[in-house]
Design a protein around this motif. Structure first.
Motif, short mmCIF file in Angstrom:
data_model
loop_
_atom_site.label_atom_id
_atom_site.label_comp_id
_atom_site.label_asym_id
_atom_site.label_seq_id
_atom_site.Cartn_x
_atom_site.Cartn_y
_atom_site.Cartn_z
N TYR A 6 0.84 -1.18 0.00
CA TYR A 6 0.00 0.00 0.00
C TYR A 6 0.89 1.24 0.00
O TYR A 6 1.89 1.31 0.73
N LYS A 7 0.50 2.21 -0.80
CA LYS A 7 1.31 3.43 -0.93
C LYS A 7 0.95 4.42 0.18
O LYS A 7 -0.22 4.70 0.41
N GLN A 33 4.35 1.00 2.01
CA GLN A 33 5.59 1.61 1.52
C GLN A 33 5.40 3.11 1.38
O GLN A 33 4.45 3.58 0.74
N VAL A 35 5.87 6.42 -0.27
CA VAL A 35 6.22 6.80 -1.64
C VAL A 35 6.50 8.30 -1.76
O VAL A 35 7.05 8.74 -2.78
N GLN A 36 6.15 9.08 -0.72
CA GLN A 36 6.40 10.52 -0.78
C GLN A 36 6.40 11.09 0.63
O GLN A 36 5.66 10.63 1.50
N HIS A 51 -1.23 12.70 -7.80
CA HIS A 51 -0.86 11.36 -7.34
C HIS A 51 -1.94 10.80 -6.43
O HIS A 51 -2.74 11.55 -5.86
N VAL A 53 -2.58 7.84 -3.20
CA VAL A 53 -1.98 6.97 -2.20
C VAL A 53 -3.09 6.22 -1.48
O VAL A 53 -4.26 6.59 -1.56
N ASP A 54 -2.71 5.17 -0.78
CA ASP A 54 -3.68 4.38 -0.02
C ASP A 54 -3.82 4.86 1.41
O ASP A 54 -4.84 4.58 2.06
#
Length: 256
Positions: A6-7, A33, A35-36, A51, A53-54
């Motif tokens: 999952y982001k 993970q 990511v930003q 973008h 994300v989760d």
């Protein structure tokens, strides 16, 4: 199959906290993970414009735009991600406001691995339940669609029991004949040929017993081109020839 992580977006102004959060997430051994990383709510909103994300891990106290203002602005996003607030202050009022804004949890610094794992694990379970419910709903919708098709097919059969074929019916309901045959048996418990044959015989018994139509007329009406075949099928089903069956019905009615 390995699950794709999952982001996660981290919104935190202190660099050392961001480093700690990375390590905490890694130690949970859950599929998440980062990511930003953003240093305030405004920066995060700008990034989220392009973008998805989760999950968002966001500090409450930040410069430029704090966590509460950030989550209030998140409502404007089309795909609003869930947010976990992280705070170094035991602020009951901030926590209550955060929960009213839709934050899924509120963790205190320093964030413990066990607490993070508990929060993320609970969220993952909820996602799995939603997915199962969605799949179940889709399956139910498919079954309801099949039932509607079969009900329509049954209606057409009963309207013209002696003049229907599986191929014709399949064309009318825009379905492959082979699939229709399978669905029909699943729905009725009988294959198409047996069902139609049974229906034709029920109609034949009614016409023989209740009308003065000639046997040849009844056979023709029910789609039998060969009267001898019709008579033998009728006798095999009822135990009597059409004429004997008619005589018996007339006798019973006269007695009554």
């Amino acid at each position: 199959m390995t699950q794709s992580p999952y982001k996660v977006l981290v919104v935190e102004d202190e660099r050392w906290v961001r480093v700690v959060l990375r390590e905490v997430l890694r130690e949970t051994e859950l599929p998440f993970q980062i990511v930003q990383e953003c240093t305030n709510g405004l920066e995060a909103l700008d990034w989220l414009q392009g973008h998805t994300v989760d999950m968002v891990l966001a500090d409450v106290k930040m410069p430029v735009m704090d966590g509460v203002s950030f989550i209030e602005r998140l409502a404007d996003l089309k795909n609003r991600p869930p947010v976990v607030f992280i705070s170094g202050y035991d602020d009951f009022h901030a926590a209550r406001k955060a929960l009213r804004c839709g934050v899924i949890d509120y963790l205190m610094k320093p964030v413990e691995v066990e607490e993070m794992a508990k929060t993320l694990g609970k969220w993952m379970e909820e996602q799995e339940r939603k997915q199962e419910a969605s799949q179940g709903s889709s399956a139910l919708g498919m079954e309801e669609g099949k039932s509607e098709i079969i009900e329509r097919v049954l209606q057409l059969i009963h309207e013209r029991p002696g003049h229907v074929s599986l191929t014709e019916l399949a064309a009318q309901v825009h379905m492959n004949a082979s699939y229709l045959s399978q669905y029909f048996k699943q729905h009725t418990g009988r294959n198409f040929t047996d069902y139609v044959a049974g229906l034709r015989m029920e109609e034949a018994k009614m016409l023989v017993a209740r009308t003065s139509l000639r046997i040849s007329e009844i056979a023709e009406r029910l789609g039998y081109s060969d009267i001898a075949y019709f008579s033998s099928t009728f006798k095999r089903t009822t135990g009597k020839s059409p004429l004997d069956f008619r005589k018996q019905e007339l006798l019973q009615r006269s007695i009554l």
